[in-house]
Design an enzyme around this catalytic site. Structure first.
Site, PDB file in Angstrom:
ATOM      1  N   GLY A   1     -25.503   3.399  -0.287  1.00  0.00           N
ATOM      2  CA  GLY A   1     -26.422   4.465  -0.663  1.00  0.00           C
ATOM      3  C   GLY A   1     -26.071   5.098  -1.992  1.00  0.00           C
ATOM      4  O   GLY A   1     -26.229   6.299  -2.181  1.00  0.00           O
TER       5      GLY A   1
ATOM      6  N   SER B   1     -13.930  -4.944   1.601  1.00  0.00           N
ATOM      7  CA  SER B   1     -14.939  -4.346   0.719  1.00  0.00           C
ATOM      8  C   SER B   1     -16.354  -4.663   1.199  1.00  0.00           C
ATOM      9  O   SER B   1     -17.176  -5.186   0.446  1.00  0.00           O
ATOM     10  CB  SER B   1     -14.753  -4.810  -0.731  1.00  0.00           C
ATOM     11  OG  SER B   1     -15.498  -3.996  -1.624  1.00  0.00           O
TER      12      SER B   1
ATOM     13  N   TYR C   1       0.828  -1.196   0.000  1.00  0.00           N
ATOM     14  CA  TYR C   1       0.000   0.000   0.000  1.00  0.00           C
ATOM     15  C   TYR C   1       0.871   1.258   0.000  1.00  0.00           C
ATOM     16  O   TYR C   1       1.937   1.288   0.595  1.00  0.00           O
ATOM     17  CB  TYR C   1      -0.907   0.045   1.230  1.00  0.00           C
ATOM     18  CG  TYR C   1      -1.955  -1.041   1.307  1.00  0.00           C
ATOM     19  CD1 TYR C   1      -2.256  -1.848   0.211  1.00  0.00           C
ATOM     20  CD2 TYR C   1      -2.645  -1.276   2.489  1.00  0.00           C
ATOM     21  CE1 TYR C   1      -3.218  -2.852   0.301  1.00  0.00           C
ATOM     22  CE2 TYR C   1      -3.622  -2.268   2.580  1.00  0.00           C
ATOM     23  CZ  TYR C   1      -3.893  -3.051   1.488  1.00  0.00           C
ATOM     24  OH  TYR C   1      -4.847  -4.027   1.581  1.00  0.00           O
TER      25      TYR C   1
END
Length: 323
Positions: free
Chosen positions: A220, A211, A53
């Site tokens: 949403g 995830s 990362y």
């Protein structure tokens, strides 16, 4: 904050994991520090990262940000159950990736240096290495445990038979083996219910879903779509169109339950008996606060049944395809 054990281990971890993949990629260092401090204030004691990362800061950048945060003191390291991963190539030079004994030794030492710590609580294999035998992998991990550099081993993106094979090899060596597995798991992605979850439960391996909102589809997305300033990638739009009917009904159900869609998706995972803690990967403080809300959401049997009807799951293997 709610806590549980990580798999069959004695390690107590928060029911949410702070994922740090955005640190250095989407989130600046000062904001990353603030999010980690706020996570501690809320009781989150389980942070996850990986040696690859870093985004624009390059591989290792995220671990370095966390290391500089630890270096501020104030009990930051002592309060953190620290998880990182290895596997991905860190350069184009041979033996600078995967799970050879050589790379485990080198990658571990490099992560410790970047993280500015003397040990990693949970050292995870980011992917299965099909070319390295388990006896070699476990021998290298045994040495690391004996040196006090790691405490527990975990996996990520494994299949069910990988877990079984890894644990059998560890048992032959009288070694603990894996205590956790990170997998893609959410209402829209339930494939691991077929074999991985039964294998994890049988072997006492805790499940850490990544995830949990399926890239935002369960957070949403239709509401946000109405905001003309929001841009979605072509891939995200294609996935939304493939599931639009489900998502519409899902967001309606979330409204009926009186919760935000993302809170319901996280809460559903927290209601699954195999799940130790989902990973939340906030880019902002607001996203961290949103993730914490899910801890207070209670879904009754009717709500869980309606979610299963919207997003059908699998019976555990082999029962799903055999009799």
């Amino acid at each position: 904050m709610q806590y549980t054990h990580l798999g069959r281990s004695g390690l107590s971890v928060s029911r949410l994991v702070l994922g740090t993949m955005n640190f250095g990629m989407e989130t600046e260092e000062a904001d990353s520090f603030a999010i980690m401090d706020a996570a501690h204030d809320a009781g989150l004691n389980f942070f996850d990262t990986a040696n690859r990362y870093g985004g624009k800061t390059g591989p290792g950048g995220t671990e370095s940000i966390i290391g500089r945060w630890f270096a501020q003191g104030g009990g930051r390291r002592e309060k953190t159950g620290l998880a990182t991963k290895l596997y991905g190539e860190m350069s184009d030079w041979p033996n600078d990736g995967r799970l050879s004994a050589l790379n485990i030794r080198r990658a571990l030492d490099a992560s410790l240096t970047r993280l500015q710590t003397d040990h990693i609580d949970l050292y995870q294999f980011h992917h299965i290495d099909r070319d390295t035998p388990w006896d070699e992998i476990w021998q290298a991990m045994e040495v690391a445990v004996a040196q006090g550099k790691i405490l527990y081993a975990g996996s990520s993106n494994f299949a069910g038979w990988h877990l079984a094979t890894a644990q059998e090899a560890a048992r032959r060596r009288d070694f603990t083996g894996l205590v956790s597995e990170q997998s893609l798991y959410n209402l829209l992605a339930r494939t691991i219910e077929l074999e991985l979850i039964p294998a994890a439960q049988h072997n006492g391996i805790g499940l850490i879903p990544w995830s949990p909102l399926q890239g935002g589809l369960l957070g949403g997305v239709l509401r946000k779509e109405r905001d003309s300033s929001r841009r979605t990638s072509e891939r995200a739009r294609a996935e939304l169109e493939a599931h639009r009917s489900q998502i519409e009904r899902y967001e309606d159900l979330a409204d009926e339950l009186g919760h935000e869609p993302g809170d319901v998706a996280l809460a559903w995972l927290l209601h699954q008996p195999a799940v130790t803690a989902p990973i939340i990967g906030p880019r902002t403080m607001e996203q961290l606060e949103a993730g914490l809300r899910a801890l207070d959401v209670r879904l009754d049997a009717d709500a869980l049944a309606r979610l299963d009807e919207l997003f059908p799951g699998h019976r555990p293997a082999p029962e799903d395809y055999a009799w």
